[in-house]
Design an enzyme around this catalytic site. Structure first.
Site, PDB file in Angstrom:
ATOM      1  N   TYR A 129      16.899  33.923  33.991  1.00  0.00           N
ATOM      2  CA  TYR A 129      16.872  34.229  32.554  1.00  0.00           C
ATOM      3  C   TYR A 129      16.643  32.980  31.699  1.00  0.00           C
ATOM      4  CZ  TYR A 129      22.023  33.443  32.930  1.00  0.00           C
ATOM      5  OH  TYR A 129      23.272  32.941  33.182  1.00  0.00           O
ATOM      6  N   GLY A 165      32.044  27.488  45.527  1.00  0.00           N
ATOM      7  CA  GLY A 165      30.830  28.313  45.454  1.00  0.00           C
ATOM      8  C   GLY A 165      29.592  27.716  46.092  1.00  0.00           C
ATOM      9  N   LEU A 166      28.497  27.806  45.357  1.00  0.00           N
ATOM     10  CA  LEU A 166      27.201  27.362  45.886  1.00  0.00           C
ATOM     11  C   LEU A 166      27.160  25.846  46.070  1.00  0.00           C
ATOM     12  CD1 LEU A 166      24.812  29.670  43.797  1.00  0.00           C
ATOM     13  CD2 LEU A 166      25.635  29.976  46.135  1.00  0.00           C
ATOM     14  N   PRO A 175      21.493  36.814  42.334  1.00  0.00           N
ATOM     15  CA  PRO A 175      22.925  36.874  42.630  1.00  0.00           C
ATOM     16  C   PRO A 175      23.279  36.436  44.056  1.00  0.00           C
ATOM     17  CG  PRO A 175      22.025  39.074  42.157  1.00  0.00           C
ATOM     18  CD  PRO A 175      20.886  38.126  42.090  1.00  0.00           C
TER      19      PRO A 175
HETATM   20  C1  HXC Z   1      34.875  35.645  25.168  1.00  0.00           C
HETATM   21  C2  HXC Z   1      35.764  33.627  25.919  1.00  0.00           C
HETATM   22  C3  HXC Z   1      35.826  34.121  27.251  1.00  0.00           C
HETATM   23  C4  HXC Z   1      35.373  35.457  27.487  1.00  0.00           C
HETATM   24  C5  HXC Z   1      36.581  32.087  27.232  1.00  0.00           C
HETATM   25  N1  HXC Z   1      36.249  32.387  25.955  1.00  0.00           N
HETATM   26  N2  HXC Z   1      36.328  33.123  28.042  1.00  0.00           N
HETATM   27  N3  HXC Z   1      35.291  34.388  24.892  1.00  0.00           N
HETATM   28  N4  HXC Z   1      34.916  36.174  26.419  1.00  0.00           N
HETATM   29  N5  HXC Z   1      35.382  35.984  28.717  1.00  0.00           N
HETATM   30  C6  HXC Z   1      36.394  31.505  24.789  1.00  0.00           C
HETATM   31  C7  HXC Z   1      37.846  31.149  24.520  1.00  0.00           C
HETATM   32  O1  HXC Z   1      38.506  32.170  23.783  1.00  0.00           O
HETATM   33  C8  HXC Z   1      37.696  29.860  23.719  1.00  0.00           C
HETATM   34  O2  HXC Z   1      37.333  30.099  22.389  1.00  0.00           O
HETATM   35  C9  HXC Z   1      36.479  29.198  24.362  1.00  0.00           C
HETATM   36  O3  HXC Z   1      35.753  30.251  25.030  1.00  0.00           O
HETATM   37  C10 HXC Z   1      36.867  28.161  25.393  1.00  0.00           C
HETATM   38  O4  HXC Z   1      37.711  28.790  26.336  1.00  0.00           O
HETATM   39  P1  HXC Z   1      38.708  27.968  27.279  1.00  0.00           P
HETATM   40  O5  HXC Z   1      39.363  28.938  28.198  1.00  0.00           O
HETATM   41  O6  HXC Z   1      39.578  27.088  26.448  1.00  0.00           O
HETATM   42  O7  HXC Z   1      37.658  27.002  28.027  1.00  0.00           O
HETATM   43  P2  HXC Z   1      37.781  26.251  29.389  1.00  0.00           P
HETATM   44  O8  HXC Z   1      39.189  26.258  29.934  1.00  0.00           O
HETATM   45  O9  HXC Z   1      37.102  24.941  29.197  1.00  0.00           O
HETATM   46  O10 HXC Z   1      36.917  27.161  30.408  1.00  0.00           O
HETATM   47  C11 HXC Z   1      35.513  27.190  30.313  1.00  0.00           C
HETATM   48  C12 HXC Z   1      34.972  28.558  30.681  1.00  0.00           C
HETATM   49  C13 HXC Z   1      35.553  29.051  32.048  1.00  0.00           C
HETATM   50  C14 HXC Z   1      33.451  28.467  30.712  1.00  0.00           C
HETATM   51  C15 HXC Z   1      35.395  29.575  29.604  1.00  0.00           C
HETATM   52  O11 HXC Z   1      35.020  30.312  32.384  1.00  0.00           O
HETATM   53  C16 HXC Z   1      35.267  28.085  33.169  1.00  0.00           C
HETATM   54  O12 HXC Z   1      36.024  27.135  33.417  1.00  0.00           O
HETATM   55  N6  HXC Z   1      34.161  28.293  33.904  1.00  0.00           N
HETATM   56  C17 HXC Z   1      33.726  27.423  35.005  1.00  0.00           C
HETATM   57  C18 HXC Z   1      33.193  28.182  36.164  1.00  0.00           C
HETATM   58  C19 HXC Z   1      32.177  29.237  35.868  1.00  0.00           C
HETATM   59  O13 HXC Z   1      32.019  29.696  34.719  1.00  0.00           O
HETATM   60  N7  HXC Z   1      31.457  29.685  36.900  1.00  0.00           N
HETATM   61  C20 HXC Z   1      30.458  30.715  36.794  1.00  0.00           C
HETATM   62  C21 HXC Z   1      29.117  30.108  36.914  1.00  0.00           C
HETATM   63  S1  HXC Z   1      28.050  31.391  37.383  1.00  0.00           S
HETATM   64  P3  HXC Z   1      38.397  30.150  21.166  1.00  0.00           P
HETATM   65  O14 HXC Z   1      37.536  30.146  19.945  1.00  0.00           O
HETATM   66  O15 HXC Z   1      39.143  31.428  21.366  1.00  0.00           O
HETATM   67  O16 HXC Z   1      39.259  28.922  21.305  1.00  0.00           O
HETATM   68  C22 HXC Z   1      26.608  31.312  36.615  1.00  0.00           C
HETATM   69  C23 HXC Z   1      25.697  32.375  37.166  1.00  0.00           C
HETATM   70  C24 HXC Z   1      24.471  32.681  36.377  1.00  0.00           C
HETATM   71  O17 HXC Z   1      26.350  30.520  35.761  1.00  0.00           O
HETATM   72  C25 HXC Z   1      23.731  33.853  36.936  1.00  0.00           C
HETATM   73  C26 HXC Z   1      24.519  34.825  37.754  1.00  0.00           C
HETATM   74  C27 HXC Z   1      23.775  35.724  38.603  1.00  0.00           C
HETATM   75  P1  NAP Z   2      31.328  28.306  40.554  1.00  0.00           P
HETATM   76  O1  NAP Z   2      31.864  28.293  41.955  1.00  0.00           O
HETATM   77  O2  NAP Z   2      32.202  28.775  39.478  1.00  0.00           O
HETATM   78  O3  NAP Z   2      30.772  26.849  40.248  1.00  0.00           O
HETATM   79  C1  NAP Z   2      30.810  26.232  38.997  1.00  0.00           C
HETATM   80  C2  NAP Z   2      31.354  24.823  39.175  1.00  0.00           C
HETATM   81  O4  NAP Z   2      31.223  24.121  37.939  1.00  0.00           O
HETATM   82  C3  NAP Z   2      32.824  24.778  39.575  1.00  0.00           C
HETATM   83  O5  NAP Z   2      32.970  24.049  40.764  1.00  0.00           O
HETATM   84  C4  NAP Z   2      33.508  24.048  38.399  1.00  0.00           C
HETATM   85  O6  NAP Z   2      34.536  23.186  38.891  1.00  0.00           O
HETATM   86  C5  NAP Z   2      32.326  23.254  37.813  1.00  0.00           C
HETATM   87  N1  NAP Z   2      32.527  22.924  36.403  1.00  0.00           N
HETATM   88  C6  NAP Z   2      32.797  23.775  35.373  1.00  0.00           C
HETATM   89  N2  NAP Z   2      32.954  23.097  34.239  1.00  0.00           N
HETATM   90  C7  NAP Z   2      32.767  21.795  34.527  1.00  0.00           C
HETATM   91  C8  NAP Z   2      32.805  20.585  33.777  1.00  0.00           C
HETATM   92  N3  NAP Z   2      33.062  20.593  32.463  1.00  0.00           N
HETATM   93  N4  NAP Z   2      32.564  19.405  34.411  1.00  0.00           N
HETATM   94  C9  NAP Z   2      32.293  19.394  35.733  1.00  0.00           C
HETATM   95  N5  NAP Z   2      32.237  20.489  36.502  1.00  0.00           N
HETATM   96  C10 NAP Z   2      32.488  21.676  35.907  1.00  0.00           C
HETATM   97  O7  NAP Z   2      30.014  29.225  40.486  1.00  0.00           O
HETATM   98  P2  NAP Z   2      28.680  29.291  41.381  1.00  0.00           P
HETATM   99  O8  NAP Z   2      28.288  30.709  41.428  1.00  0.00           O
HETATM  100  O9  NAP Z   2      28.835  28.541  42.638  1.00  0.00           O
HETATM  101  O10 NAP Z   2      27.628  28.544  40.430  1.00  0.00           O
HETATM  102  C11 NAP Z   2      26.984  27.340  40.806  1.00  0.00           C
HETATM  103  C12 NAP Z   2      25.674  27.193  40.074  1.00  0.00           C
HETATM  104  O11 NAP Z   2      24.782  28.231  40.446  1.00  0.00           O
HETATM  105  C13 NAP Z   2      25.785  27.278  38.549  1.00  0.00           C
HETATM  106  O12 NAP Z   2      24.896  26.355  37.966  1.00  0.00           O
HETATM  107  C14 NAP Z   2      25.335  28.674  38.249  1.00  0.00           C
HETATM  108  O13 NAP Z   2      24.830  28.814  36.949  1.00  0.00           O
HETATM  109  C15 NAP Z   2      24.256  28.833  39.291  1.00  0.00           C
HETATM  110  N6  NAP Z   2      23.907  30.217  39.586  1.00  0.00           N
HETATM  111  C16 NAP Z   2      24.760  30.985  40.325  1.00  0.00           C
HETATM  112  C17 NAP Z   2      24.400  32.265  40.627  1.00  0.00           C
HETATM  113  C18 NAP Z   2      25.273  33.134  41.476  1.00  0.00           C
HETATM  114  O14 NAP Z   2      24.929  34.298  41.680  1.00  0.00           O
HETATM  115  N7  NAP Z   2      26.371  32.659  42.020  1.00  0.00           N
HETATM  116  C19 NAP Z   2      23.176  32.775  40.154  1.00  0.00           C
HETATM  117  C20 NAP Z   2      22.345  31.969  39.383  1.00  0.00           C
HETATM  118  C21 NAP Z   2      22.720  30.672  39.117  1.00  0.00           C
HETATM  119  P3  NAP Z   2      35.853  22.816  38.019  1.00  0.00           P
HETATM  120  O15 NAP Z   2      36.428  24.082  37.532  1.00  0.00           O
HETATM  121  O16 NAP Z   2      36.705  22.061  39.003  1.00  0.00           O
HETATM  122  O17 NAP Z   2      35.366  21.909  36.909  1.00  0.00           O
END
Ligand code: HXC
Ligand code: NAP
Length: 297
Positions: free
Chosen positions: A155, A26-27, A198
């Site tokens: 936010y 991603g970013l 976004p």
């Molecule tokens: C409700 C959920 C859920 C969902 C997970 N959980 N996904 N609950 N709705 N969609 C719950 C699970 O049931 C579990 O609780 C707990 O969260 C942990 O889930 P795991 O799958 O075991 O966690 P893990 O494998 O560590 O994954 C972490 C994660 C996952 C955050 C849930 O999405 C992830 O790895 N994300 C990393 C990348 C990411 O999120 N990128 C987006 C960033 S964008 P229970 O109680 O059931 O055990 C961003 C943009 C902001 O921030 C602004 C945008 C414009």
């Molecule tokens: P993304 O590709 O999903 O990036 C999230 C990264 O976080 C992944 O590379 C993931 O890698 C890493 N990560 C998750 N859990 C981690 C952990 N426990 N330890 C270390 N690394 C971890 O999403 P993105 O859109 O590029 O987001 C990047 C940043 O921009 C985030 O801070 C997000 O909140 C911010 N942001 C994004 C948007 C948007 O529109 N895209 C808007 C506002 C803000 P692994 O899974 O390998 O750990």
């Protein structure tokens, strides 16, 4: 000249070593690419080494720069200290840190387990303050005038429903940015933040804008400038904030969102989603929250 082109002059980050958390996708990946083009050495770290290694190979081939991929869960201070130590061995010193790693997904808050709230808050807030504390201690000890860039959200200060754990955590990161910018100013350490609107990435889109909702609530209608961001626009701003061109800027959060924040809380439009719709999209998003070990984004 367009907004999709690099903005800074060649060599703007020459001889700097920058750690980008979540730099494999991603970013984080896009920022890393541009920092390399500007002459920096890059350390990318996150949980999935396979993804990081593939990105490192790609970026090295593309830019001819030096990239060190390291596995690190930012919720573990020992792993963070190992990353900093390995970066110093490889490149001599570290000059910049981008706290970019995040976890997030949309959900009605009352449907979240305690663990679901913890997982997001821990990655975003704990991860950012652990890394900042570790790098700050290192910089103060070595008398390095380092720079932290935190990737926040709008936010963090408006608040937003349906992403409450992320909003709480990003607000904490923003408070840290401003507080430490004051306290560590005397060491020449700067902390700034970007609040992006976004910017299409697989990580965010899978968890925050599933197709059904994206169609219903189109960006064109919600964003004054009627488009999403281009990764290069964010990379340009990030590079500026890490470079010496921004030497007099600290404690600042720069919004880059096409004016979206003027609508208020970024996900408050989800108020229109019905219980039936949540039932349908909830599992879909949960499945997307479990990416394959080697799935790059
Ligand atoms: C409700 C959920 C859920 C969902 C997970 N959980 N996904 N609950 N709705 N969609 C719950 C699970 O049931 C579990 O609780 C707990 O969260 C942990 O889930 P795991 O799958 O075991 O966690 P893990 O494998 O560590 O994954 C972490 C994660 C996952 C955050 C849930 O999405 C992830 O790895 N994300 C990393 C990348 C990411 O999120 N990128 C987006 C960033 S964008 P229970 O109680 O059931 O055990 C961003 C943009 C902001 O921030 C602004 C945008 C414009
Ligand atoms: P993304 O590709 O999903 O990036 C999230 C990264 O976080 C992944 O590379 C993931 O890698 C890493 N990560 C998750 N859990 C981690 C952990 N426990 N330890 C270390 N690394 C971890 O999403 P993105 O859109 O590029 O987001 C990047 C940043 O921009 C985030 O801070 C997000 O909140 C911010 N942001 C994004 C948007 C948007 O529109 N895209 C808007 C506002 C803000 P692994 O899974 O390998 O750990």
């Amino acid at each position: 000249m367009t907004h999709t082109q690099g903005m800074l002059r060649e060599g703007s980050l020459k001889d700097k070593t920058i750690i980008v958390t979540g730099g494999g996708t991603g970013l984080g990946k896009s920022m890393s690419r541009y920092f390399l083009q500007l002459g920096a050495n890059i350390v990318i770290c996150s949980r999935r080494l396979e993804v990081l290694s593939a990105t490192a190979d790609e970026l090295k081939a593309e830019t001819g720069g030096r990239v060190l991929p390291l596995a690190c869960d930012v919720r573990d201070p020992e792993q963070i200290e190992n990353v900093i130590a390995a970066a110093v061995v490889e490149f001599g010193q570290v000059d910049g840190l981008v706290n970019n790693s995040a976890g997030n997904f949309i959900s009605p808050t009352e449907q979240l387990s305690y663990k679901a709230v913890d997982v997001v808050v821990d990655i975003v807030l704990r991860g950012s303050y652990y890394f900042t504390l570790a790098i700050g201690k290192y910089w103060i000890d070595k008398k390095i005038k380092g720079t932290v860039l935190n990737i926040s959200t709008t936010y963090a200060w408006t608040g937003s429903g349906w992403v409450v754990p992320s909003a709480m955590a990003k607000a904490g990161v923003l408070a840290m940015t401003k507080s430490l910018a004051f306290e560590w100013g005397k060491y020449g350490i700067r902390l700034n933040a970007i609040a992006p609107g976004p910017f299409p990435t697989k990580g965010a889109w899978d968890r925050l804008f599933p197709e059904e909702l994206a169609k219903k609530f189109s960006f064109e209608n919600r964003i004054p400038l009627e488009r999403t961001g281009d990764h290069q626009e964010l990379a340009n701003l990030a590079a500026y904030l890490l470079s010496d061109y921004s030497a007099y800027m600290t404690g600042e959060v720069v919004t880059l969102d096409g004016g979206e924040v003027l609508n208020g809380g970024q996900f408050n439009f989800l108020k229109e989603v019905t219980d039936e719709q949540w039932m349908a999209i909830g599992q879909q998003i949960k499945n997307a929250s479990r990416p394959a070990k080697n799935e790059g984004e």
